[in-house]
Write an enzyme that holds these catalytic residues in place. Structure first.
Site, mmCIF file in Angstrom:
data_model
loop_
_atom_site.group_PDB
_atom_site.id
_atom_site.type_symbol
_atom_site.label_atom_id
_atom_site.label_comp_id
_atom_site.label_asym_id
_atom_site.label_seq_id
_atom_site.Cartn_x
_atom_site.Cartn_y
_atom_site.Cartn_z
ATOM 1 N N LYS A 1 0.838 -1.205 0.000
ATOM 2 C CA LYS A 1 0.000 0.000 0.000
ATOM 3 C C LYS A 1 0.872 1.253 0.000
ATOM 4 O O LYS A 1 1.830 1.333 0.766
ATOM 5 C CB LYS A 1 -0.885 0.022 1.258
ATOM 6 C CG LYS A 1 -1.836 -1.149 1.340
ATOM 7 C CD LYS A 1 -3.267 -0.694 1.246
ATOM 8 C CE LYS A 1 -4.202 -1.886 1.363
ATOM 9 N NZ LYS A 1 -5.485 -1.632 0.699
ATOM 10 N N LYS B 1 -14.112 -7.844 -6.811
ATOM 11 C CA LYS B 1 -14.395 -8.648 -5.632
ATOM 12 C C LYS B 1 -15.726 -9.344 -5.886
ATOM 13 O O LYS B 1 -16.787 -8.743 -5.724
ATOM 14 C CB LYS B 1 -14.486 -7.725 -4.414
ATOM 15 C CG LYS B 1 -13.203 -6.921 -4.184
ATOM 16 C CD LYS B 1 -13.470 -5.688 -3.333
ATOM 17 C CE LYS B 1 -12.190 -5.010 -2.914
ATOM 18 N NZ LYS B 1 -11.431 -4.421 -4.024
HETATM 19 MG MG MG Z 1 -7.210 -1.983 -3.919
#
Ligand code: MG
Length: 334
Positions: free
Chosen positions: A156, A262
């Site tokens: 990240k 997702k």
């Molecule tokens: Mg992402």
């Protein structure tokens, strides 16, 4: 845990009696999202029974802060089907704001995957992206993930100040063995100038960087499209696309790069697979803290697609397991 069971109620279609089993799991490590801490993962397993002892399962795993219905709204929407039974027509008739319901029912009706209930899908670490901790901790964790067999790792960015992150990024690349790929995920935290800086740095790293995920916030897809055309490093959309409908619209508007999907919050899994195959979309499948039931469906979906991109499944050991007695109740089909 409350359990809604149809008991001996009459069902319109004996092959499709529905029961809903809510669950609540605590995060083992505290998860901090852009929307605050996430302490409990609440969802449900839906079960369809055929009246002859056969059962199939689907997972209801909404993420309201990602734009889905809440669990309460999902269970309320499923309630009528406990009396009437379910078929594929019910999924098509469901409104767009119930993508997690569509997934749960679609999965159970399509009977994917064919795994014993509660059993994790067999999948090697080379097919799964390992998750590095944010910040400098990534440097020490990289060899650990590599040793476990991960060949794609994700880190990240947009969390710390840019100079620090760019320095850590350089050290991660230095440590990344040949054949390893690094995914960067900005979660929409960059502005255009910062995104350019990252993309230029990534370009200099050759093909070690697989893509930069969601550099700009949702709504700035056109700007991200311009950036993608300007640099060699691919940009992947994530927060910009959640449902099958959004995936289709994004592609209609000309997005040709990778998109993170997702499945548990995207809608009907059959429609999802068909859209991806028909349009040869470049997708990265990812999990949203599901149980083994939902993870099994993601792997089954991945097995039907030609993509060789690593799956974003690094969520399984973040949650306390559900007790065996809970799973046992789902297996007891009257
Ligand atoms: Mg992402």
């Amino acid at each position: 845990v409350a359990v809604q069971d149809p008991g001996d109620q009459d069902s319109g279609d004996p092959r499709s009696r529905l029961a809903v089993f809510p669950y609540r799991r605590r995060f083992i490590k505290p998860l901090v999202t852009a929307h605050g801490p996430w302490t409990w993962r609440e969802g449900a397993i839906v079960r369809l029974t055929d009246g002859r002892g056969g059962a199939t399962f689907g997972e209801l795993a909404p993420v309201p802060w990602f734009g889905t219905e809440t669990l309460e709204a999902a269970i309320a929407a499923l309630e009528p089907f406990i009396k009437t039974g379910v078929d594929r027509g019910a999924i098509a008739a469901m409104p767009d704001h119930l993508p997690a319901c569509r997934f749960a029912l679609g999965m159970a009706i399509a009977q994917v995957p064919k795994l014993p209930l509660g059993e994790s899908p067999p999948i090697g670490p080379e097919r799964v992206a390992g998750l590095l901790p944010a910040g400098a901790g990534a440097i020490a964790q990289l060899p650990v993930l590599w040793e476990r067999g991960h060949r794609t790792v994700k880190w990240k960015i947009g969390v710390d100040d840019p100079a620090t992150e760019l320095a850590i990024f350089g050290q991660i690349l230095d440590q990344l063995p040949a054949g390893g790929r690094l995914r960067l995920d900005a979660n929409g935290a960059l502005d255009e100038a910062m995104a350019r800086r990252w993309l230029a740095t990534c370009d200099r790293a050759g093909d070690s960087v697989e893509f930069l995920e969601q550099p700009l916030p949702p709504g700035q897809e056109l700007a991200m499209g311009r950036l993608a055309a300007e640099f060699g490093t691919a940009i992947a959309l994530d927060e910009s696309v959640a449902t099958v409908g959004q995936l289709r619209r994004c592609h209609d508007r000309g997005w040709g790069g990778p998109m993170v999907i997702k499945p548990a919050i995207a809608g009907d899994p059959l429609e999802l697979v068909q859209l991806i195959r028909d349009r040869a979309l470049d997708v990265v499948l990812s999990s949203v803290f599901e149980t083994a039931v939902g993870l099994g469906a993601i792997v089954a979906i991945a097995d039907q697609l030609p993509s060789d991109r690593a799956l974003g499944l690094g969520t399984a050991d973040w949650l306390e397991p559900l007790p065996e007695t809970w799973w046992q109740r789902l297996r007891e089909v009257s």
